[in-house]
Design an enzyme around this catalytic site. Structure first.
Site, mmCIF file in Angstrom:
data_model
loop_
_atom_site.group_PDB
_atom_site.id
_atom_site.type_symbol
_atom_site.label_atom_id
_atom_site.label_comp_id
_atom_site.label_asym_id
_atom_site.label_seq_id
_atom_site.Cartn_x
_atom_site.Cartn_y
_atom_site.Cartn_z
ATOM 1 C CE LYS A 47 12.191 2.922 -5.594
ATOM 2 N NZ LYS A 47 10.845 2.532 -6.102
ATOM 3 C CG ASP B 164 5.401 12.245 -10.437
ATOM 4 O OD1 ASP B 164 6.059 11.726 -11.365
ATOM 5 O OD2 ASP B 164 5.269 13.472 -10.303
ATOM 6 N N GLY C 180 15.682 -3.952 -1.200
ATOM 7 C CA GLY C 180 15.494 -4.109 -2.637
ATOM 8 C C GLY C 180 16.690 -4.754 -3.313
#
Length: 598
Positions: A361, A396, A345
């Site tokens: 993350k 979520d 990413g």
């Protein structure tokens, strides 16, 4: 309420007299915190109960306002309680021995409560706010990785029971009659017959049916534009071989009144309704723990933290996710924390325990070109998703702060990446890696990898569901921003979900354009050299260029979902949204629907 009382108690014991002694202070503070949580519970119930009113009035806008209000309520009550504690404790507010004594007194007060783990989580939230705790502090918190929040529950949750050996139409009609609405059913007998027909179709035998017993929770569940009756059915080919299966009856409300819209008895369908890509239910349960026990019996594969979360108890859901993760790490000495599989990413560093299905993350300090966002903007995107109707297409993402991982568990290359590129969110503290801020999600298989690893017949349903996911999101006013397959994941049941939110925005904020024809002298130049683009411009005709799919999959996707590559379709969706004509997206397959009165 079964867990301590439903009356609003926030005005009681708000301040201690100035003459309060050190000896009575822990007791007074513990009573104040208990009072505060009961007040939170009462306010939570007030909001939740209104869901039936909005359903009966088809007031979907107000229903969504209440959903957001309830999400924010926990932090609002924490702030209020912190202020009251500061008034009570004054300069002793950061005295750790005092907090330890408060915790012990509080523990004794909540011990008889059915939902005592919810009370303890509230206490931990307060102590962590005061002390900015890094990791956990066993001296002033409730810490028990092996705690089962439902272990003390021996009484079954209240439910309505129906013997079903006779006329099933009459049984199902009587069932609906036990769940009245102020505007009434459009035709209660027709809805009862439709439910009975669905059960007969699924559990039929020659000359009749094999449904023996139905049990339904007395509490109605509300979400989006539907009400749900939740329970189970004892069915089988013969009484000796009968087994319990989940049963959910979905109700909708239209101009003529309430009617049955779907009957769900398959585990996959019911599990999806309680899944991590759905918004939280509004269900005014007298107590939570016994409902969790019942639901877990229906869905034994579902993590208990996800069940708490989907019932709106998000903080307890986080607590249970934390416990489960660190139990796993403690009992699996060979476990390692590694980079998550998939494309690296540009905004987030993503890592995962190799044998545990969640990802962490962390926002990078700087974003690689062409990303031009900022940390604050990325956080706002995740905040938007948390408050938005996720319609089964958005994962979520739970926000965590100050998690500690033993450095020895971190793969060296991942550790170096985090310490070099995520210094605002990650640091080394002794023998631990301290993660100051991250988002935690269920781990999915990235769609680009899934499509590459599987044969055409296996990959095709997920790729086509990717196209449907884009359509569903668009009709709910969400544009993913980055439609690359690497930003979508495939669940264990083959559903395609979007999980990368740093480019996400509302459809109404975009300008969907056709690619203009190139001038003769531009035809040999790269398109980015001659095409004038504003920040909010989107060119759907170019989407197909970046799919990275094998030709057979790509061609079938374009043939099945041509709309997503047509700017006119996106513009028509924008016009519908601007006119207030939001599309209802049923959260279950067409095969589960019934036709009341048909």
């Amino acid at each position: 309420m079964a867990n301590g009382g439903a009356a609003r108690l926030g005005s009681m014991n708000a301040e201690a007299p100035a003459s309060a002694t050190a000896a009575t202070m822990p007791s007074r503070a513990a009573a104040l915190i208990l009072d505060a949580f009961l007040d939170y519970n009462a306010r939570f119930s007030d909001i939740t109960r209104r869901a039936q009113r909005w359903f009966e009035r088809c007031n979907w806008k107000q229903a969504q306002i209440d959903v957001v209000w309830r999400l924010d309520l926990y932090d609002e009550c924490l702030v209020e309680t912190l202020g009251r504690l500061e008034l009570l404790l004054d300069d002793r507010i950061r005295n750790r021995p005092l907090w330890a004594a408060i915790r012990d007194d509080y523990a004794a007060r909540v011990e008889p409560m059915l939902d005592r783990e919810l009370f303890k989580t509230f206490f931990n939230s307060l102590s962590r706010r005061f002390f900015h705790t890094s990791g956990v502090d066993a001296s002033i918190e409730f810490v028990a990785l092996d705690a089962d929040p439902t272990a003390n529950i021996v009484e079954p949750i209240s439910r309505n029971v129906y013997a079903a050996e006779g006329d099933l139409d009459a049984v199902c009609t009587a069932l609906l009659d036990d769940y009245p609405f102020s505007n009434g059913y459009a035709d209660i007998a027709a809805s009862g017959a439709a439910i009975a027909n669905a059960l007969i179709e699924r559990f039929g035998i020659p000359g009749g049916h094999a449904v023996f017993r139905i049990e339904m929770l007395r509490t109605r569940f509300f979400r989006e534009r539907r009400a749900y009756l939740v329970g189970r059915v004892l069915a089988g080919r013969a009484a000796a071989g009968a087994s319990w299966m989940p049963l959910m009856i979905a109700l909708v409300n239209d101009a003529s009144g309430v009617r049955a819209d779907a009957v769900l008895t398959e585990m996959a369908q019911v599990s999806a309704l309680f899944g991590f890509s759905r918004s939280y239910f509004l269900a005014d349960l007298p107590s939570v723990g016994d409902a969790i026990v019942f639901l877990r019996d229906l869905m034994p594969h579902k993590p208990i933290g996800e069940l708490y979360t989907v019932l709106g108890r998000a903080k307890q859901g986080k607590t249970e996710r934390y416990r489960a993760l660190f139990r796993h790490l403690a009992t699996n000495p060979d476990e390692r924390i590694v980079r998550a599989e998939g494309a690296r990413g540009m905004v987030m560093a993503v890592f995962t325990p190799s044998a545990y299905p969640i990802v962490f993350k962390v926002i990078r300090d700087a974003f690689a070109y062409p990303k031009d966002s900022a940390r604050r903007i990325v956080e706002e995107k995740y905040r938007l998703v948390f408050r938005y109707d996720r319609i089964g297409r958005l994962v979520d993402a739970q926000e965590f702060r100050y998690l500690r991982f033993p450095l020895k568990l971190i793969e060296p290359d991942l550790r170096d990446e985090l310490l070099q590129q995520c210094t605002e969110a990650v640091a080394v503290d002794g023998e631990d890696l301290l993660v100051k801020h991250c988002y935690v999600e269920r781990r999915l298989r990235p769609l680009n990898l899934f499509a590459r690893e599987n044969a055409y017949e296996t990959a095709l349903p997920a790729v086509l569901d990717y196209g449907q996911a884009i359509k569903d999101l668009a009709r709910s006013n969400i544009f993913p921003g980055d439609l690359l397959l690497k930003n979508f994941g495939v669940t264990s049941r083959g559903r395609t979900i979007f999980y990368d939110y740093d480019e996400l925005c509302l459809i109404e904020q975009c300008r969907f354009r056709r690619v203009p024809e190139a001038r003769e002298d531009d035809e040999t130049r790269p398109i980015e050299d001659w095409l004038s683009v504003r920040h909010d411009d989107v060119f759907p005709e170019l989407f197909a260029r970046f799919l990275g799919l094998p030709d057979p999959l790509r061609d079938t996707l374009l043939a099945t979902h041509p709309e997503i590559f047509d700017p006119a379709w996106w513009q028509s969706v924008q016009a519908q949204i601007a006119a207030g004509d939001s599309t209802d997206i049923p959260p279950y397959p067409e095969s589960a629907r019934v036709r009341a009165g048909a």
